[in-house]
Design a protein around this motif. Sequence first.
Motif, PDB file in Angstrom:
ATOM      1  N   UNK A 189     -14.707 -12.046  -7.932  1.00  0.00           N
ATOM      2  CA  UNK A 189     -13.564 -12.123  -8.858  1.00  0.00           C
ATOM      3  C   UNK A 189     -12.772 -10.816  -8.932  1.00  0.00           C
ATOM      4  N   UNK A 190     -13.456  -9.685  -8.709  1.00  0.00           N
ATOM      5  CA  UNK A 190     -12.753  -8.387  -8.730  1.00  0.00           C
ATOM      6  C   UNK A 190     -11.710  -8.331  -7.617  1.00  0.00           C
ATOM      7  N   UNK A 191     -12.124  -8.784  -6.423  1.00  0.00           N
ATOM      8  CA  UNK A 191     -11.213  -8.778  -5.267  1.00  0.00           C
ATOM      9  C   UNK A 191     -10.019  -9.687  -5.554  1.00  0.00           C
ATOM     10  N   UNK A 192     -10.296 -10.859  -6.115  1.00  0.00           N
ATOM     11  CA  UNK A 192      -9.211 -11.807  -6.419  1.00  0.00           C
ATOM     12  C   UNK A 192      -8.251 -11.187  -7.449  1.00  0.00           C
ATOM     13  N   UNK A 193      -8.821 -10.492  -8.423  1.00  0.00           N
ATOM     14  CA  UNK A 193      -7.993  -9.854  -9.454  1.00  0.00           C
ATOM     15  C   UNK A 193      -7.089  -8.776  -8.833  1.00  0.00           C
ATOM     16  N   UNK A 194      -7.692  -7.952  -7.991  1.00  0.00           N
ATOM     17  CA  UNK A 194      -6.937  -6.872  -7.340  1.00  0.00           C
ATOM     18  C   UNK A 194      -5.789  -7.451  -6.505  1.00  0.00           C
ATOM     19  N   UNK A 195      -6.110  -8.468  -5.706  1.00  0.00           N
ATOM     20  CA  UNK A 195      -5.086  -9.044  -4.824  1.00  0.00           C
ATOM     21  C   UNK A 195      -3.982  -9.714  -5.637  1.00  0.00           C
ATOM     22  N   UNK A 196      -4.372 -10.378  -6.705  1.00  0.00           N
ATOM     23  CA  UNK A 196      -3.371 -11.043  -7.538  1.00  0.00           C
ATOM     24  C   UNK A 196      -2.439 -10.012  -8.179  1.00  0.00           C
ATOM     25  N   UNK A 197      -2.975  -8.804  -8.404  1.00  0.00           N
ATOM     26  CA  UNK A 197      -2.132  -7.745  -8.974  1.00  0.00           C
ATOM     27  C   UNK A 197      -1.264  -7.085  -7.901  1.00  0.00           C
ATOM     28  N   UNK A 198      -1.321  -7.615  -6.665  1.00  0.00           N
ATOM     29  CA  UNK A 198      -0.469  -7.090  -5.593  1.00  0.00           C
ATOM     30  C   UNK A 198      -1.057  -5.866  -4.911  1.00  0.00           C
ATOM     31  N   UNK A 199      -2.340  -5.633  -5.159  1.00  0.00           N
ATOM     32  CA  UNK A 199      -2.979  -4.479  -4.496  1.00  0.00           C
ATOM     33  C   UNK A 199      -3.961  -4.979  -3.432  1.00  0.00           C
ATOM     34  N   UNK A 200      -4.171  -4.143  -2.422  1.00  0.00           N
ATOM     35  CA  UNK A 200      -5.069  -4.556  -1.354  1.00  0.00           C
ATOM     36  C   UNK A 200      -6.290  -3.645  -1.362  1.00  0.00           C
ATOM     37  N   UNK A 201      -7.495  -4.248  -1.324  1.00  0.00           N
ATOM     38  CA  UNK A 201      -8.728  -3.479  -1.470  1.00  0.00           C
ATOM     39  C   UNK A 201      -9.204  -2.841  -0.177  1.00  0.00           C
ATOM     40  N   UNK A 202      -8.478  -3.060   0.932  1.00  0.00           N
ATOM     41  CA  UNK A 202      -8.872  -2.425   2.185  1.00  0.00           C
ATOM     42  C   UNK A 202      -7.690  -1.651   2.746  1.00  0.00           C
ATOM     43  N   UNK A 203      -7.970  -0.653   3.589  1.00  0.00           N
ATOM     44  CA  UNK A 203      -6.887   0.142   4.151  1.00  0.00           C
ATOM     45  C   UNK A 203      -6.484  -0.464   5.488  1.00  0.00           C
ATOM     46  N   UNK A 204      -5.305  -1.036   5.529  1.00  0.00           N
ATOM     47  CA  UNK A 204      -4.823  -1.594   6.795  1.00  0.00           C
ATOM     48  C   UNK A 204      -3.299  -1.437   6.796  1.00  0.00           C
ATOM     49  N   UNK A 205      -2.787  -0.591   7.704  1.00  0.00           N
ATOM     50  CA  UNK A 205      -1.349  -0.312   7.673  1.00  0.00           C
ATOM     51  C   UNK A 205      -0.496  -1.584   7.689  1.00  0.00           C
ATOM     52  N   UNK A 206       0.482  -1.648   6.782  1.00  0.00           N
ATOM     53  CA  UNK A 206       1.435  -2.767   6.749  1.00  0.00           C
ATOM     54  C   UNK A 206       0.946  -3.973   5.961  1.00  0.00           C
ATOM     55  N   UNK A 207      -0.336  -4.008   5.633  1.00  0.00           N
ATOM     56  CA  UNK A 207      -0.883  -5.222   5.027  1.00  0.00           C
ATOM     57  C   UNK A 207      -0.459  -5.387   3.569  1.00  0.00           C
ATOM     58  N   UNK A 208      -0.511  -4.288   2.806  1.00  0.00           N
ATOM     59  CA  UNK A 208      -0.233  -4.400   1.377  1.00  0.00           C
ATOM     60  C   UNK A 208       1.172  -4.939   1.128  1.00  0.00           C
ATOM     61  N   UNK A 209       2.116  -4.420   1.891  1.00  0.00           N
ATOM     62  CA  UNK A 209       3.515  -4.846   1.711  1.00  0.00           C
ATOM     63  C   UNK A 209       3.652  -6.358   1.975  1.00  0.00           C
ATOM     64  N   UNK A 210       2.986  -6.799   3.051  1.00  0.00           N
ATOM     65  CA  UNK A 210       3.030  -8.213   3.431  1.00  0.00           C
ATOM     66  C   UNK A 210       2.389  -9.091   2.350  1.00  0.00           C
ATOM     67  N   UNK A 211       1.257  -8.623   1.832  1.00  0.00           N
ATOM     68  CA  UNK A 211       0.536  -9.389   0.802  1.00  0.00           C
ATOM     69  C   UNK A 211       1.391  -9.472  -0.457  1.00  0.00           C
ATOM     70  N   UNK A 212       1.926  -8.316  -0.858  1.00  0.00           N
ATOM     71  CA  UNK A 212       2.680  -8.271  -2.119  1.00  0.00           C
ATOM     72  C   UNK A 212       3.908  -9.196  -2.042  1.00  0.00           C
ATOM     73  N   UNK A 213       4.646  -9.092  -0.935  1.00  0.00           N
ATOM     74  CA  UNK A 213       5.880  -9.874  -0.829  1.00  0.00           C
ATOM     75  C   UNK A 213       5.587 -11.375  -0.795  1.00  0.00           C
ATOM     76  N   UNK A 214       4.618 -11.784   0.009  1.00  0.00           N
ATOM     77  CA  UNK A 214       4.346 -13.217   0.122  1.00  0.00           C
ATOM     78  C   UNK A 214       3.729 -13.779  -1.155  1.00  0.00           C
TER      79      UNK A 214
END
Length: 445
Positions: A33-58
């Motif tokens: 649930x922590x991971x789901x909460x983080x992602x829902x808040x538009x944050x990414x729990x792993x370091x991967x270039x370009x991923x956070x922007x893609x996740x947040x926008x979609x």
Amino acid sequence: MNVCIVGTGYVGLVSAACFAEMGNNVCCVDVNPEVVKTLTAGKVHIYEPGLEELVRRNHAEGRLVFTTSLEQGLERAQFVFITVGTPSRDDGSCDLSYVDQVAREIGRLMHRPLIVVDKSTVPVGTADRVRGLIREELAARGADIAFDVVSNPEFLKEGDAVNDFMKPDRVVVGTEDERSAEYLRQLYAPFARSRDKLIVMGTRSAEMTKYAANCMLATKISFINEIAGICEQVGADVREVRIGIGSDQRIGYHFIYPGVGYGGSCFPKDVKALIHTAREAGAVPQLLDAVEDVNARQKVSMARRVRDYFAPQGGVAGKTLALWGLAFKANTDDMREAAALSIIKDLTDHGMRVRAFDPVASENAAKLIGDNPLVEIVNSQYEACRGAQALLVVTEWNQFRNPDFERVKELLTAPVLFDGRNLYSPSFMGEQGFAYFCVGRAASL
Ligand code: UDX
């Protein structure tokens, strides 16, 4: 199309974000649930270039949602991707308990025809196993719903995963059912526009393709590392040899950089798993055994060189080494099977102190290193050098490529540099007054 992705690690999240980017509706399911909460808040729990922007926008545009409920994930799904972890067991075999759990749950919850896609790296025969588990669960509740299990291995490099997904060299689809293949063709069409990029084959061949690809790449690395060791003994320079052999198109320049051995979440695990599969099937994985042995030796070869260097000065005990780079390669915070861990263990077992720096992997490294009193992780590459007797570079981060060597020299008690990635030119290091040790070339003192 409607896609459900189960497991939001590197592979799951990258796949989800890229499918959503092409207009699909994607629902990601994770048990944490922590991971789901983080992602829902538009944050990414792993370091991967370009991923956070893609996740947040979609996510903001409503095409990418996160939940802990597989039931919700399956509500509208036409595809469900299994992208959960498949860690190594002690005997090298692949632990399929997460895959099994997800398969059973799919069988319990599915309510409409579904294509189940295995994207986790799994031993040959796992698609059949998943099929069996789903069938059992369907039978247990007296349901008769059509489904297929397809193998669709990933070939993503950490640090460049978004790019690899968007512009793949190939997409491998393993299925015996032409209709499933057609659905996958549609889903992947935006990424594999040239039709021959999508390769359809038998399920078991697709599962084997993943292992064969990673084992081939691991073999290239162990090969060049073995050549490097011979070069050191006979007075050749492996960097020149690499150029010499790479110019032959059948060999090529790629993936024959000698270094500190391969690490990461795939190569070590996959080589071990294929060795295990081969033995179980009665085959003899002679070459793969050697690939693994060479790699184990290579991971501590720089530690051995540090110990050899300090042997005439009373050994490494009580001395301090500055260490640049902890991650298993640049552009990732991943510490899995990182050579730095083997090096640190070897040297601290011999009483040496290590002051380490990494631009992004420090936190993950600290968890794995635990409370070793001989290790200190610091916040800058220069801070690591202060008062150390030598510097060892383990990861090829760009910021280590052209450092301020004057400053490094001032901070170290003696100008001694071990270069595990061949980042510098031996003649330049000689001019700078360093005793310089790299991979596959006799030392310049
Ligand atoms: C790898 C595969 O490349 C990818 O296709 C697969 O899906 C997952 O495993 P990854 O683990 O992210 O990807 O790392 P990669 O960039 O391939 O490097 C693996 C290891 O080999 C690293 O430790 C790297 O430092 C080492 N390496 C790579 C070398 O030592 N020399 C080389 O020439 C190339």
